[in-house]
Design a protein around this motif. Structure first.
Motif, PDB file in Angstrom:
ATOM      1  N   ASP A 109       0.817  -1.217   0.000  1.00  0.00           N
ATOM      2  CA  ASP A 109       0.000   0.000   0.000  1.00  0.00           C
ATOM      3  C   ASP A 109       0.845   1.260   0.000  1.00  0.00           C
ATOM      4  O   ASP A 109       0.483   2.253  -0.633  1.00  0.00           O
ATOM      5  CB  ASP A 109      -0.920   0.012   1.233  1.00  0.00           C
ATOM      6  N   ILE A 110       1.958   1.259   0.730  1.00  0.00           N
ATOM      7  CA  ILE A 110       2.772   2.468   0.822  1.00  0.00           C
ATOM      8  C   ILE A 110       3.394   2.809  -0.532  1.00  0.00           C
ATOM      9  O   ILE A 110       3.518   3.972  -0.897  1.00  0.00           O
ATOM     10  CB  ILE A 110       3.851   2.340   1.916  1.00  0.00           C
ATOM     11  N   PHE A 111       3.764   1.781  -1.308  1.00  0.00           N
ATOM     12  CA  PHE A 111       4.302   2.038  -2.640  1.00  0.00           C
ATOM     13  C   PHE A 111       3.229   2.677  -3.532  1.00  0.00           C
ATOM     14  O   PHE A 111       3.504   3.632  -4.268  1.00  0.00           O
ATOM     15  CB  PHE A 111       4.807   0.736  -3.275  1.00  0.00           C
ATOM     16  N   THR A 112       2.015   2.140  -3.406  1.00  0.00           N
ATOM     17  CA  THR A 112       0.901   2.701  -4.180  1.00  0.00           C
ATOM     18  C   THR A 112       0.625   4.130  -3.751  1.00  0.00           C
ATOM     19  O   THR A 112       0.385   5.023  -4.580  1.00  0.00           O
ATOM     20  CB  THR A 112      -0.361   1.839  -3.976  1.00  0.00           C
ATOM     21  N   THR A 113       0.671   4.368  -2.454  1.00  0.00           N
ATOM     22  CA  THR A 113       0.432   5.715  -1.928  1.00  0.00           C
ATOM     23  C   THR A 113       1.464   6.696  -2.469  1.00  0.00           C
ATOM     24  O   THR A 113       1.121   7.820  -2.873  1.00  0.00           O
ATOM     25  CB  THR A 113       0.475   5.700  -0.391  1.00  0.00           C
ATOM     26  N   LEU A 114       2.712   6.276  -2.512  1.00  0.00           N
ATOM     27  CA  LEU A 114       3.761   7.166  -3.017  1.00  0.00           C
ATOM     28  C   LEU A 114       3.553   7.460  -4.498  1.00  0.00           C
ATOM     29  O   LEU A 114       3.786   8.588  -4.958  1.00  0.00           O
ATOM     30  CB  LEU A 114       5.144   6.545  -2.781  1.00  0.00           C
ATOM     31  N   GLU A 115       3.106   6.439  -5.247  1.00  0.00           N
ATOM     32  CA  GLU A 115       2.817   6.666  -6.652  1.00  0.00           C
ATOM     33  C   GLU A 115       1.695   7.684  -6.827  1.00  0.00           C
ATOM     34  O   GLU A 115       1.767   8.571  -7.697  1.00  0.00           O
ATOM     35  CB  GLU A 115       2.418   5.353  -7.326  1.00  0.00           C
ATOM     36  N   GLU A 116       0.682   7.583  -5.976  1.00  0.00           N
ATOM     37  CA  GLU A 116      -0.447   8.521  -6.073  1.00  0.00           C
ATOM     38  C   GLU A 116      -0.018   9.927  -5.671  1.00  0.00           C
ATOM     39  O   GLU A 116      -0.409  10.924  -6.299  1.00  0.00           O
ATOM     40  CB  GLU A 116      -1.597   8.033  -5.187  1.00  0.00           C
ATOM     41  N   LEU A 117       0.805  10.021  -4.621  1.00  0.00           N
ATOM     42  CA  LEU A 117       1.257  11.335  -4.160  1.00  0.00           C
ATOM     43  C   LEU A 117       2.170  12.011  -5.164  1.00  0.00           C
ATOM     44  O   LEU A 117       2.289  13.237  -5.199  1.00  0.00           O
ATOM     45  CB  LEU A 117       1.972  11.194  -2.809  1.00  0.00           C
ATOM     46  N   GLN A 118       2.805  11.192  -6.018  1.00  0.00           N
ATOM     47  CA  GLN A 118       3.700  11.756  -7.018  1.00  0.00           C
ATOM     48  C   GLN A 118       2.930  12.658  -7.976  1.00  0.00           C
ATOM     49  O   GLN A 118       3.475  13.619  -8.526  1.00  0.00           O
ATOM     50  CB  GLN A 118       4.388  10.615  -7.764  1.00  0.00           C
ATOM     51  N   GLN A 119       1.621  12.356  -8.165  1.00  0.00           N
ATOM     52  CA  GLN A 119       0.790  13.213  -9.004  1.00  0.00           C
ATOM     53  C   GLN A 119       0.562  14.571  -8.359  1.00  0.00           C
ATOM     54  O   GLN A 119       0.289  15.569  -9.028  1.00  0.00           O
ATOM     55  CB  GLN A 119      -0.578  12.531  -9.255  1.00  0.00           C
ATOM     56  N   GLN A 120       0.668  14.575  -7.048  1.00  0.00           N
ATOM     57  CA  GLN A 120       0.444  15.815  -6.298  1.00  0.00           C
ATOM     58  C   GLN A 120       1.677  16.712  -6.358  1.00  0.00           C
ATOM     59  O   GLN A 120       1.637  17.825  -6.866  1.00  0.00           O
ATOM     60  CB  GLN A 120       0.148  15.448  -4.840  1.00  0.00           C
ATOM     61  N   SER A 121       2.820  16.173  -5.792  1.00  0.00           N
ATOM     62  CA  SER A 121       4.072  16.935  -5.799  1.00  0.00           C
ATOM     63  C   SER A 121       5.195  16.052  -5.270  1.00  0.00           C
ATOM     64  O   SER A 121       4.957  15.124  -4.483  1.00  0.00           O
ATOM     65  CB  SER A 121       3.970  18.190  -4.927  1.00  0.00           C
ATOM     66  N   PRO A 122       6.440  16.348  -5.662  1.00  0.00           N
ATOM     67  CA  PRO A 122       7.580  15.619  -5.085  1.00  0.00           C
ATOM     68  C   PRO A 122       7.648  15.790  -3.568  1.00  0.00           C
ATOM     69  O   PRO A 122       8.001  14.854  -2.845  1.00  0.00           O
ATOM     70  CB  PRO A 122       8.792  16.262  -5.767  1.00  0.00           C
ATOM     71  N   GLU A 123       7.291  16.997  -3.084  1.00  0.00           N
ATOM     72  CA  GLU A 123       7.340  17.259  -1.633  1.00  0.00           C
ATOM     73  C   GLU A 123       6.404  16.326  -0.875  1.00  0.00           C
ATOM     74  O   GLU A 123       6.740  15.820   0.201  1.00  0.00           O
ATOM     75  CB  GLU A 123       6.978  18.708  -1.343  1.00  0.00           C
ATOM     76  N   ALA A 124       5.211  16.060  -1.466  1.00  0.00           N
ATOM     77  CA  ALA A 124       4.240  15.178  -0.805  1.00  0.00           C
ATOM     78  C   ALA A 124       4.789  13.756  -0.706  1.00  0.00           C
ATOM     79  O   ALA A 124       4.621  13.071   0.310  1.00  0.00           O
ATOM     80  CB  ALA A 124       2.920  15.193  -1.580  1.00  0.00           C
ATOM     81  N   VAL A 125       5.475  13.298  -1.772  1.00  0.00           N
ATOM     82  CA  VAL A 125       6.065  11.960  -1.758  1.00  0.00           C
ATOM     83  C   VAL A 125       7.114  11.851  -0.652  1.00  0.00           C
ATOM     84  O   VAL A 125       7.124  10.908   0.148  1.00  0.00           O
ATOM     85  CB  VAL A 125       6.717  11.639  -3.127  1.00  0.00           C
ATOM     86  N   LEU A 126       7.974  12.836  -0.599  1.00  0.00           N
ATOM     87  CA  LEU A 126       9.070  12.778   0.368  1.00  0.00           C
ATOM     88  C   LEU A 126       8.570  12.948   1.804  1.00  0.00           C
ATOM     89  O   LEU A 126       9.086  12.306   2.721  1.00  0.00           O
ATOM     90  CB  LEU A 126      10.119  13.832   0.030  1.00  0.00           C
ATOM     91  N   ASP A 127       7.573  13.801   2.004  1.00  0.00           N
ATOM     92  CA  ASP A 127       7.018  13.962   3.355  1.00  0.00           C
ATOM     93  C   ASP A 127       6.412  12.650   3.854  1.00  0.00           C
ATOM     94  O   ASP A 127       6.596  12.270   5.014  1.00  0.00           O
ATOM     95  CB  ASP A 127       5.958  15.063   3.361  1.00  0.00           C
ATOM     96  N   ARG A 128       5.677  11.950   2.948  1.00  0.00           N
ATOM     97  CA  ARG A 128       5.071  10.681   3.351  1.00  0.00           C
ATOM     98  C   ARG A 128       6.156   9.612   3.586  1.00  0.00           C
ATOM     99  O   ARG A 128       6.051   8.787   4.501  1.00  0.00           O
ATOM    100  CB  ARG A 128       4.076  10.209   2.296  1.00  0.00           C
ATOM    101  N   LEU A 129       7.187   9.630   2.761  1.00  0.00           N
ATOM    102  CA  LEU A 129       8.304   8.703   2.942  1.00  0.00           C
ATOM    103  C   LEU A 129       8.945   8.898   4.312  1.00  0.00           C
ATOM    104  O   LEU A 129       9.196   7.937   5.045  1.00  0.00           O
ATOM    105  CB  LEU A 129       9.335   8.915   1.840  1.00  0.00           C
ATOM    106  N   ILE A 130       9.189  10.157   4.667  1.00  0.00           N
ATOM    107  CA  ILE A 130       9.806  10.467   5.964  1.00  0.00           C
ATOM    108  C   ILE A 130       8.895  10.043   7.105  1.00  0.00           C
ATOM    109  O   ILE A 130       9.341   9.449   8.105  1.00  0.00           O
ATOM    110  CB  ILE A 130      10.133  11.973   6.032  1.00  0.00           C
ATOM    111  N   GLU A 131       7.614  10.305   6.961  1.00  0.00           N
ATOM    112  CA  GLU A 131       6.638   9.920   7.995  1.00  0.00           C
ATOM    113  C   GLU A 131       6.617   8.399   8.185  1.00  0.00           C
ATOM    114  O   GLU A 131       6.623   7.893   9.315  1.00  0.00           O
ATOM    115  CB  GLU A 131       5.252  10.418   7.573  1.00  0.00           C
ATOM    116  N   THR A 132       6.626   7.662   7.064  1.00  0.00           N
ATOM    117  CA  THR A 132       6.552   6.198   7.132  1.00  0.00           C
ATOM    118  C   THR A 132       7.812   5.613   7.773  1.00  0.00           C
ATOM    119  O   THR A 132       7.738   4.738   8.644  1.00  0.00           O
ATOM    120  CB  THR A 132       6.375   5.616   5.717  1.00  0.00           C
ATOM    121  N   LEU A 133       8.964   6.086   7.331  1.00  0.00           N
ATOM    122  CA  LEU A 133      10.221   5.567   7.884  1.00  0.00           C
ATOM    123  C   LEU A 133      10.345   5.880   9.368  1.00  0.00           C
ATOM    124  O   LEU A 133      10.895   5.083  10.135  1.00  0.00           O
ATOM    125  CB  LEU A 133      11.407   6.150   7.117  1.00  0.00           C
TER     126      LEU A 133
END
Length: 393
Positions: free
Chosen positions: A4-28
């Motif tokens: 699910d997290i990989f899918t979430t990152l793919e979806e957030l990529q449509q939003q912005s690179p910042e959103a992808v990285l913020d979620r990555l940091i939150e998850t880790l």
């Protein structure tokens, strides 16, 4: 790891690179995957700088004009991740980050709070490794080693490593060993006295336990590992002149002097008569003027009577150390110029350092001139001039 997290990152990529990285940091962070969190934090900084992300910790792709800014982000990320590891009591991982950014204090302070008696068995070697061998908090590491592995192992490791330690760490570990051995010996003698003289009042003082009880040493008896005693007395020369444990060391020397001759292992010159010689040394450091004069005279006589040039240098080294520690610098410099003016070893003896610390740059100039050493001569000449100007201003 959930897909699910990989899918979430793919979806957030449509939003912005910042959103992808913020979620990555939150998850880790939630996963406590802190090593990869460090990478992610630096990826976020590189994304903001417009630099490629696939080598997150590398400075190579960062343009020269942005390197300083990236360096600040690197330090902040290391500090954050190191602190997270400290919160989890993962000291070795924390040390990796704080050592890299040259901020060792937080790890040393955290390690200092550890009670060696409560460390889980599986954590002991890891803590000794990070404290002693990696240098995060050597004195705490030796305290843990002493508590868990015993005095024999601790003495062996300290003997191997003490030259690599800072002076204050050497002193703390030497004191730790003196106090432990003294306590063990008192306990052993106390038991023997109670067995033979049940009504004797208890005491924690070694000298009092030995007083009037020569029978303790009959038949070559001893009450502590004599090799440990020898090593700890030798280590005690590392202690500061005002260290309260020196009084215990003198008593340990008195005990050692009463042992059967076969257990009084000789040391290197000038400590061939190991315990009496050390007794003179420590009494000269801590005693009244009469003890001081007697101790200095003892080593001066050894120096005068020694026929071997190499042993003369060793005796001179000990005597110079003693003289400087009792503020007899003039005599120390005189001996150093005669016997040790060629020595420049930062780990043992440096004639240059002695001249500098005792304000005898004139002697250093004279020796440098005699050796044809223009560089040292010029340095001593100009440093002496600077000192004179500073005193006059």
């Amino acid at each position: 790891m959930s897909e699910d997290i990989f899918t979430t990152l793919e979806e957030l990529q449509q939003q912005s690179p910042e959103a992808v990285l913020d979620r990555l940091i939150e998850t880790l962070t939630e996963q406590k995957n802190y090593h990869r969190l460090f990478d992610a934090l630096l990826m976020k900084k590189k994304q903001a700088l417009g630099v490629e992300l696939l080598q997150p910790t590398s400075f190579d792709p960062v343009p020269e004009e942005q390197k300083k800014e990236f360096e600040h982000a690197y330090i902040d990320a290391a500090r954050k991740v190191g602190s997270l590891f400290l919160d989890e009591k993962l000291y070795s991982d924390a040390w990796l980050y704080f050592q890299t950014i040259q901020e060792p204090e937080l790890v040393a302070e955290a390690l200092n709070k550890i009670n060696p008696r409560t460390i889980p068995e599986g954590k002991v070697e890891e803590l000794i490794q990070v404290c002693v061998y990696e240098g995060a908090n050597p004195e705490k590491g030796f305290e843990i080693m002493l508590q868990v592995n015993g005095i024999c192992n601790t003495i062996t490791v300290f003997d191997q490593m003490n030259a690599q330690l800072k002076p204050e760490s050497r002193q703390k570990v030497a004191r730790l060993l003196v106090d432990q051995l003294y306590s063990d010996l008192v306990q052993s003698l106390q038991y023997q006295v109670q067995q033979k003289v049940p009504m004797a009042p208890p005491t924690e003082n070694l000298r009092e336990l030995m007083a009037g009880r020569d029978w303790m040493f009959e038949g070559g008896a001893y009450h502590i590992d004599v090799s440990h005693l020898n090593s700890v007395v030798r280590f005690a020369r590392l202690l500061n002149d005002d260290d309260p444990s020196l009084a215990k060391v003198i008593e340990l020397c008195e005990y050692g002097s009463q042992l059967d001759e076969q257990f009084q292992y000789p040391g290197e010159a000038p400590f061939e008569d190991f315990y009496p010689a050390h007794q003179h040394f420590f009494k000269a450091l801590t005693g009244e003027d009469s003890d001081r004069n007697l101790g200095i005279a003892y080593f001066e006589k050894k120096l005068e009577q020694e026929p071997d040039d190499e042993d003369k240098q060793m005796i001179a080294y000990v005597l110079i150390d003693l003289l400087t520690r009792v503020d007899q610098n003039e005599r120390a410099i005189e001996l150093a110029e005669t016997y040790l003016s060629q020595f420049e070893d930062p780990n043992t003896f440096s004639f240059t350092d002695l001249c500098r610390k005792t304000d005898h740059l004139d002697v250093l100039q004279r020796v440098a001139r005699g050796k044809g050493d223009l560089v040292t001569f010029a340095g001593a000449l100009l440093d002496a001039q600077s000192q004179t100007q500073a005193q006059e201003s």
